[in-house]
Design an enzyme around this catalytic site. Structure first.
Site, PDB file in Angstrom:
ATOM      1  CG  ASP A 196      -0.104   0.047   2.544  1.00 37.33           C
ATOM      2  OD1 ASP A 196       1.076  -0.048   2.501  1.00 37.33           O
ATOM      3  OD2 ASP A 196      -0.864  -0.323   3.547  1.00 37.33           O
ATOM      4  CG  HIS A 208      18.670  27.310  -5.456  1.00 38.22           C
ATOM      5  ND1 HIS A 208      19.636  27.662  -6.689  1.00 38.22           N
ATOM      6  CD2 HIS A 208      17.829  28.639  -5.435  1.00 38.22           C
ATOM      7  CE1 HIS A 208      18.907  28.821  -7.196  1.00 38.22           C
ATOM      8  NE2 HIS A 208      18.057  29.095  -6.541  1.00 38.22           N
ATOM      9  CG  ASP A 226      21.071  31.967 -12.116  1.00 41.92           C
ATOM     10  OD1 ASP A 226      22.241  31.758 -11.323  1.00 41.92           O
ATOM     11  OD2 ASP A 226      20.366  30.922 -12.148  1.00 41.92           O
ATOM     12  CE  LYS A 271      17.575  30.457 -14.310  1.00 41.96           C
ATOM     13  NZ  LYS A 271      18.113  29.426 -13.628  1.00 41.96           N
ATOM     14  NE  ARG A 319      13.384  28.161 -13.424  1.00 40.20           N
ATOM     15  CZ  ARG A 319      13.836  27.321 -14.237  1.00 40.20           C
ATOM     16  NH1 ARG A 319      12.923  26.563 -15.093  1.00 40.20           N
ATOM     17  NH2 ARG A 319      15.178  26.812 -14.245  1.00 40.20           N
ATOM     18  CB  THR A 335      19.161  26.648 -16.484  1.00 36.75           C
ATOM     19  OG1 THR A 335      17.716  26.922 -16.085  1.00 36.75           O
ATOM     20  CG2 THR A 335      20.117  27.958 -16.396  1.00 36.75           C
TER      21      THR A 335
HETATM   22  C1  R5P Z   1      18.197  27.904 -10.178  1.00 39.46           C
HETATM   23  O1  R5P Z   1      17.965  29.146 -10.351  1.00 39.46           O
HETATM   24  C2  R5P Z   1      19.258  27.163 -10.325  1.00 39.46           C
HETATM   25  O2  R5P Z   1      20.499  27.744 -10.019  1.00 39.46           O
HETATM   26  C3  R5P Z   1      19.358  26.471 -11.775  1.00 39.46           C
HETATM   27  O3  R5P Z   1      19.847  27.215 -12.520  1.00 39.46           O
HETATM   28  C4  R5P Z   1      18.054  25.681 -12.024  1.00 39.46           C
HETATM   29  O4  R5P Z   1      17.449  25.164 -10.669  1.00 39.46           O
HETATM   30  C5  R5P Z   1      18.291  24.768 -13.282  1.00 39.46           C
HETATM   31  O5  R5P Z   1      16.684  24.358 -13.563  1.00 39.46           O
HETATM   32  P1  R5P Z   1      16.573  23.696 -14.897  1.00 39.46           P
HETATM   33  O6  R5P Z   1      17.367  22.724 -15.235  1.00 39.46           O
HETATM   34  O7  R5P Z   1      15.169  23.228 -14.707  1.00 39.46           O
HETATM   35  O8  R5P Z   1      16.421  24.875 -15.986  1.00 39.46           O
END
Ligand code: R5P
Length: 296
Positions: free
Chosen positions: A37, A127, A169, A192, A194, A226
């Site tokens: 389960d 992070h 970034d 960058k 998002r 990224t």
């Molecule tokens: C976020 O700013 C981190 O430093 C990475 O750049 C990010 O998590 C990468 O994510 P993804 O591979 O999904 O673009």
């Protein structure tokens, strides 16, 4: 049992053995059974020394958080007085504010959960964006941040001549500067934005990459978008090659294909997260830290 004990799970035996060899800690595996389960049964050695370290990298974190709850509470019941979590990858750190009204601030909730279970938490390149220290995110007695950037820089130095290091970034700037300073690499960071899980817009910094090998350094690669976007721009700008070096090889879904489609030459990662791209071990870094904390 008197020596410090390192507990690891069966899917992290490689890293556990490396840390145990380097630190001299006894190593034991947590036995795990999943019931039909979906519930989990765990078993740890029935005699615990005073100091116990649990190794659990928190990629794919949801089941692992329940496992940590069961393992930590059981270790305490069986005699562990001081519990350390070594989570080379720490999950839920990116959701550090409510971006929309009503959103859970996962970093704070998961951080408090871990701080209640463990006396010390050690992690690598978490992070942390709007929150500046790990202690703010995880209010444990000790919250220790290590960085794999110097290790990745050393690896790059032995595999590329006169590379340019690029961070994808602005958040990566201190980390890129740390890695670059070690070998005098030229470096810069992109901008960058998002727009969604699989949708990022990157713009390159004003740096000449024509004919140069470029290494993209990042803390995490998840969907790979990224680094893939950045690599495409760098190759269009004349870079001789683009390699990727990351601490945390999350590589969700078809991320590896996304990277290959972007003509990235090599993908190098640390063993913070077990993956076929692992090229650099963080075991010595973790062992040294455990040794230093044990004598502090
Ligand atoms: C976020 O700013 C981190 O430093 C990475 O750049 C990010 O998590 C990468 O994510 P993804 O591979 O999904 O673009």
């Amino acid at each position: 049992m008197t020596r410090d004990l390192l507990l690891c799970f069966s899917d992290e035996t490689d890293l556990g053995e490396r840390i145990s060899r380097a630190s001299g800690f006894d190593l034991a595996k947590v036995e795990r059974h999943q019931f039909p389960d979906g519930e989990t049964k765990l078993r740890v050695p029935d005699a615990m020394p005073r100091r116990v370290v649990i190794l659990r990298s928190l990629n794919q974190p949801n089941d692992k958080l329940i496992e940590l709850l069961l393992a930590a509470k059981t270790a305490r019941l069986l005699g562990a007085h001081h519990l350390t979590l070594v989570a080379p990858y720490l999950a839920y750190m990116r959701q550090d504010i409510a971006f929309q009204p009503g959103e859970a601030i996962s970093q704070r909730i998961i951080g408090k959960f871990l701080a209640e279970l463990f006396d010390t938490v050690i992690t690598i390149d978490p992070h942390l964006h709007r929150v500046k220290t790990l202690q703010e995110a995880i209010p444990a007695a000790k919250a220790v941040v290590l960085s794999a950037a110097p290790l990745l820089a050393d690896f790059v130095a032995t595999h590329r001549t006169n590379p340019v290091l690029i961070g994808p970034d602005e958040e990566s700037a201190p980390w890129i500067a740390l890695a670059a300073a070690r070998h005098g690499f030229e470096h810069a960071v992109c901008k960058k934005v998002r727009h969604g899980d699989h949708n990022v817009a990157v713009s390159l910094p004003p740096i000449t990459v024509t004919g140069r090998p470029v290494v993209l350094l990042d803390d995490i690669a998840s969907t790979g978008q990224t680094v893939a976007q950045t690599a495409r721009l760098l190759l269009s700008a004349g870079a001789a090659s683009v390699d990727v070096a990351v601490t945390h090889a999350l590589f969700a879904g078809n991320a590896m294909q996304v990277l290959r489609d972007a003509d990235i030459q090599n993908i190098w990662s640390t063993d913070c997260v077990y993956h076929s791209s692992n090229a650099v071990s963080v075991a010595p870094l973790i062992s040294q830290t455990l040794a230093a904390l044990a004598t502090a």
